[in-house]
Scaffold this motif. Structure first.
Motif, PDB file in Angstrom:
ATOM      1  N   SER A   1       0.847  -1.188   0.000  1.00 43.75           N
ATOM      2  CA  SER A   1       0.000   0.000   0.000  1.00 43.75           C
ATOM      3  C   SER A   1       0.885   1.241   0.000  1.00 43.75           C
ATOM      4  CB  SER A   1      -0.903  -0.005   1.238  1.00 43.75           C
ATOM      5  OG  SER A   1      -0.123   0.010   2.424  1.00 43.75           O
ATOM      6  N   ALA A   2       0.292   2.390  -0.261  1.00 42.66           N
ATOM      7  CA  ALA A   2       1.074   3.622  -0.337  1.00 42.66           C
ATOM      8  C   ALA A   2       1.811   3.904   0.975  1.00 42.66           C
ATOM      9  CB  ALA A   2       0.161   4.793  -0.691  1.00 42.66           C
ATOM     10  N   SER A   3       1.208   3.557   2.076  1.00 47.75           N
ATOM     11  CA  SER A   3       1.834   3.790   3.382  1.00 47.75           C
ATOM     12  C   SER A   3       2.824   2.691   3.749  1.00 47.75           C
ATOM     13  CB  SER A   3       0.759   3.866   4.468  1.00 47.75           C
ATOM     14  OG  SER A   3       0.151   2.591   4.656  1.00 47.75           O
ATOM     15  N   GLU A   4       2.813   1.602   2.949  1.00 42.98           N
ATOM     16  CA  GLU A   4       3.664   0.435   3.183  1.00 42.98           C
ATOM     17  C   GLU A   4       3.327  -0.279   4.495  1.00 42.98           C
ATOM     18  OE1 GLU A   4       7.750   1.553   2.767  1.00 42.98           O
ATOM     19  OE2 GLU A   4       7.581   1.757   0.590  1.00 42.98           O
ATOM     20  N   ARG A   5       2.114  -0.052   4.983  1.00 36.06           N
ATOM     21  CA  ARG A   5       1.688  -0.740   6.197  1.00 36.06           C
ATOM     22  C   ARG A   5       1.042  -2.083   5.885  1.00 36.06           C
ATOM     23  NH1 ARG A   5      -0.986   4.521   9.152  1.00 36.06           N
ATOM     24  NH2 ARG A   5      -1.593   4.920   7.002  1.00 36.06           N
ATOM     25  N   VAL A   6       0.761  -2.315   4.604  1.00 40.69           N
ATOM     26  CA  VAL A   6       0.204  -3.599   4.167  1.00 40.69           C
ATOM     27  C   VAL A   6       0.997  -4.061   2.952  1.00 40.69           C
ATOM     28  CG1 VAL A   6      -1.827  -4.841   3.333  1.00 40.69           C
ATOM     29  CG2 VAL A   6      -2.105  -2.953   4.960  1.00 40.69           C
ATOM     30  N   THR A   7       1.396  -5.317   2.950  1.00 44.65           N
ATOM     31  CA  THR A   7       2.091  -5.902   1.805  1.00 44.65           C
ATOM     32  C   THR A   7       1.369  -7.169   1.371  1.00 44.65           C
ATOM     33  OG1 THR A   7       3.584  -7.134   3.268  1.00 44.65           O
ATOM     34  CG2 THR A   7       4.342  -4.990   2.459  1.00 44.65           C
ATOM     35  N   ALA A   8       1.559  -7.525   0.100  1.00 43.32           N
ATOM     36  CA  ALA A   8       0.906  -8.722  -0.438  1.00 43.32           C
ATOM     37  C   ALA A   8       1.824  -9.408  -1.437  1.00 43.32           C
ATOM     38  CB  ALA A   8      -0.413  -8.348  -1.112  1.00 43.32           C
ATOM     39  N   THR A   9       1.666 -10.702  -1.581  1.00 42.96           N
ATOM     40  CA  THR A   9       2.372 -11.472  -2.610  1.00 42.96           C
ATOM     41  C   THR A   9       1.366 -12.323  -3.366  1.00 42.96           C
ATOM     42  OG1 THR A   9       2.849 -13.298  -1.070  1.00 42.96           O
ATOM     43  CG2 THR A   9       4.522 -11.568  -1.288  1.00 42.96           C
ATOM     44  N   THR A  10       1.635 -12.505  -4.647  1.00 45.11           N
ATOM     45  CA  THR A  10       0.792 -13.362  -5.483  1.00 45.11           C
ATOM     46  C   THR A  10       1.676 -14.253  -6.340  1.00 45.11           C
ATOM     47  OG1 THR A  10       0.718 -11.891  -7.418  1.00 45.11           O
ATOM     48  CG2 THR A  10      -0.903 -11.497  -5.675  1.00 45.11           C
ATOM     49  N   ASP A  11       1.079 -15.306  -6.867  1.00 52.38           N
ATOM     50  CA  ASP A  11       1.802 -16.109  -7.842  1.00 52.38           C
ATOM     51  C   ASP A  11       1.602 -15.499  -9.225  1.00 52.38           C
ATOM     52  OD1 ASP A  11      -0.715 -16.881  -8.768  1.00 52.38           O
ATOM     53  OD2 ASP A  11      -0.634 -18.878  -7.870  1.00 52.38           O
ATOM     54  N   ALA A  12       2.129 -16.155 -10.258  1.00 50.56           N
ATOM     55  CA  ALA A  12       2.075 -15.590 -11.606  1.00 50.56           C
ATOM     56  C   ALA A  12       0.655 -15.466 -12.125  1.00 50.56           C
ATOM     57  CB  ALA A  12       2.901 -16.447 -12.563  1.00 50.56           C
ATOM     58  N   GLN A  13      -0.251 -16.273 -11.595  1.00 48.87           N
ATOM     59  CA  GLN A  13      -1.630 -16.231 -12.053  1.00 48.87           C
ATOM     60  C   GLN A  13      -2.494 -15.284 -11.226  1.00 48.87           C
ATOM     61  OE1 GLN A  13      -1.912 -17.623 -14.823  1.00 48.87           O
ATOM     62  NE2 GLN A  13       0.081 -18.612 -14.669  1.00 48.87           N
ATOM     63  N   GLY A  14      -1.855 -14.533 -10.330  1.00 54.07           N
ATOM     64  CA  GLY A  14      -2.602 -13.559  -9.561  1.00 54.07           C
ATOM     65  C   GLY A  14      -3.251 -14.105  -8.313  1.00 54.07           C
ATOM     66  N   ARG A  15      -2.985 -15.352  -7.986  1.00 53.67           N
ATOM     67  CA  ARG A  15      -3.554 -15.923  -6.766  1.00 53.67           C
ATOM     68  C   ARG A  15      -2.767 -15.415  -5.561  1.00 53.67           C
ATOM     69  NH1 ARG A  15      -4.031 -20.794 -10.286  1.00 53.67           N
ATOM     70  NH2 ARG A  15      -1.821 -21.117  -9.843  1.00 53.67           N
ATOM     71  N   VAL A  16      -3.458 -14.873  -4.613  1.00 55.27           N
ATOM     72  CA  VAL A  16      -2.814 -14.329  -3.421  1.00 55.27           C
ATOM     73  C   VAL A  16      -2.218 -15.458  -2.589  1.00 55.27           C
ATOM     74  CG1 VAL A  16      -3.241 -13.168  -1.216  1.00 55.27           C
ATOM     75  CG2 VAL A  16      -4.236 -12.266  -3.324  1.00 55.27           C
ATOM     76  N   THR A  17      -0.977 -15.292  -2.209  1.00 58.67           N
ATOM     77  CA  THR A  17      -0.317 -16.284  -1.353  1.00 58.67           C
ATOM     78  C   THR A  17      -0.174 -15.786   0.078  1.00 58.67           C
ATOM     79  OG1 THR A  17       1.855 -15.469  -2.067  1.00 58.67           O
ATOM     80  CG2 THR A  17       0.928 -17.344  -3.263  1.00 58.67           C
ATOM     81  N   GLU A  18      -0.041 -14.468   0.246  1.00 57.85           N
ATOM     82  CA  GLU A  18       0.098 -13.937   1.604  1.00 57.85           C
ATOM     83  C   GLU A  18      -0.208 -12.442   1.629  1.00 57.85           C
ATOM     84  OE1 GLU A  18       3.317 -13.997   5.305  1.00 57.85           O
ATOM     85  OE2 GLU A  18       4.008 -14.353   3.258  1.00 57.85           O
ATOM     86  N   ILE A  19      -0.872 -12.028   2.685  1.00 57.61           N
ATOM     87  CA  ILE A  19      -1.101 -10.610   2.964  1.00 57.61           C
ATOM     88  C   ILE A  19      -0.620 -10.348   4.379  1.00 57.61           C
ATOM     89  CG2 ILE A  19      -2.828  -8.804   3.283  1.00 57.61           C
ATOM     90  CD1 ILE A  19      -4.557 -10.280   1.213  1.00 57.61           C
ATOM     91  N   THR A  20       0.183  -9.311   4.540  1.00 55.40           N
ATOM     92  CA  THR A  20       0.728  -8.985   5.852  1.00 55.40           C
ATOM     93  C   THR A  20       0.286  -7.579   6.267  1.00 55.40           C
ATOM     94  OG1 THR A  20       2.686 -10.361   5.483  1.00 55.40           O
ATOM     95  CG2 THR A  20       2.814  -8.713   7.226  1.00 55.40           C
ATOM     96  N   VAL A  21      -0.374  -7.517   7.391  1.00 51.64           N
ATOM     97  CA  VAL A  21      -0.794  -6.242   7.966  1.00 51.64           C
ATOM     98  C   VAL A  21       0.143  -5.930   9.126  1.00 51.64           C
ATOM     99  CG1 VAL A  21      -2.648  -4.982   9.105  1.00 51.64           C
ATOM    100  CG2 VAL A  21      -3.189  -6.663   7.325  1.00 51.64           C
ATOM    101  N   GLU A  22       0.841  -4.803   9.049  1.00 58.00           N
ATOM    102  CA  GLU A  22       1.765  -4.439  10.112  1.00 58.00           C
ATOM    103  C   GLU A  22       1.006  -3.901  11.329  1.00 58.00           C
ATOM    104  OE1 GLU A  22       4.860  -1.844   8.909  1.00 58.00           O
ATOM    105  OE2 GLU A  22       5.658  -3.225   7.395  1.00 58.00           O
ATOM    106  N   PRO A  23       1.571  -4.062  12.533  1.00 60.04           N
ATOM    107  CA  PRO A  23       0.896  -3.582  13.746  1.00 60.04           C
ATOM    108  C   PRO A  23       0.484  -2.119  13.684  1.00 60.04           C
ATOM    109  CG  PRO A  23       2.726  -4.998  14.340  1.00 60.04           C
ATOM    110  CD  PRO A  23       2.810  -4.802  12.851  1.00 60.04           C
ATOM    111  N   ARG A  24       1.303  -1.263  13.069  1.00 61.33           N
ATOM    112  CA  ARG A  24       0.963   0.167  13.010  1.00 61.33           C
ATOM    113  C   ARG A  24      -0.267   0.434  12.156  1.00 61.33           C
ATOM    114  NH1 ARG A  24       4.465   2.823   8.660  1.00 61.33           N
ATOM    115  NH2 ARG A  24       5.287   1.080   7.460  1.00 61.33           N
TER     116      ARG A  24
END
Length: 227
Positions: free
Chosen positions: A146-169
């Motif tokens: 995200s723009a604030s970098e407080r949330v990150t995400a990873t996907t595979d080549a087909q766009g399937r989400v593998t992980e979403i990380t929400v930071e404590p802040r």
């Protein structure tokens, strides 16, 4: 024969996959290509810790994408004509209006490979590309934040989400603002995966680039197959 696949295509365009966390406080919705276009966070989730919320959001998003894919498969189960296949929807990477899907790019490489003779394949390095790079392309991983970098995400080549990380802040945000940040991170990850595939493919085969003002060498053969 014509009406049946057309009806199936119309139904597929209307597919909405829905996924929820186990406690029902996180709801995600996916379009036919698996792009997450809606995420609702019940304000009560902000009482959870960041790790739990990360897991709940990831689970809901994955479930929405899986539900979308399953609906596509169900629609296609009664359609056997080659004009309609599951490869172009459901498991493909949504382009969000910015470009073709990863599956579409890989199919274009395959089509071009099958449309030329062995000598031309060797001269253009097509055989080596298929042998050495194709699996790597399918294994591409996209990352986004995200723009604030407080949330990150990873996907595979087909766009399937593998992980979403929400930071404590990020837990200081209002729930609807956090939902928007998650969506932005997922979109960024999906576009990143697409960008990595495009870069390798278009560097190897410039005439596949949609921006190139040339006719693709496999267009006629592909048109004959559709006939």
């Amino acid at each position: 024969m014509v009406q049946k696949p057309l009806a199936a295509q119309a139904r597929m365009r209307e597919v909405v996959g829905v996924g929820r966390s186990d406690d029902g406080l996180v709801t995600a919705k996916a379009d036919p290509d698996g792009a997450i276009f809606s995420l609702a966070l019940d304000p009560r989730v902000m009482r959870h810790d960041a790790d739990r919320l990360s897991g709940d959001v990831t689970a809901a998003v994955k479930a929405a994408q899986q539900d979308s894919w399953q609906q596509i498969q169900q629609i296609l189960s009664g359609v056997s004509l080659p004009a309609v296949t599951s490869q172009s929807l459901g498991e493909s990477l949504a382009h969000d209006g910015d470009g073709p899907t990863v599956n579409a790019i890989l199919r274009r490489v395959q089509d071009m490979y099958s449309s030329v003779d062995g000598v031309d394949r060797e001269e253009r390095g097509m055989h080596d590309f298929i042998e050495k790079e194709y699996d790597a392309l399918e294994g591409a991983v996209g990352t986004g934040a995200s723009a604030s970098e407080r949330v990150t995400a990873t996907t595979d080549a087909q766009g399937r989400v593998t992980e979403i990380t929400v930071e404590p802040r990020a837990m200081r945000l209002e729930s609807h603002v956090l939902a928007d940040e998650v969506l932005a991170a997922v979109r960024g990850a999906r576009r990143d995966a697409l960008s990595k595939v495009e870069e390798k493919v278009f560097d190897a085969f410039p005439d596949l680039d949609p921006a190139a003002d040339t006719d693709l060498p496999f267009q006629d053969s592909t048109r004959e197959k559709r006939r």
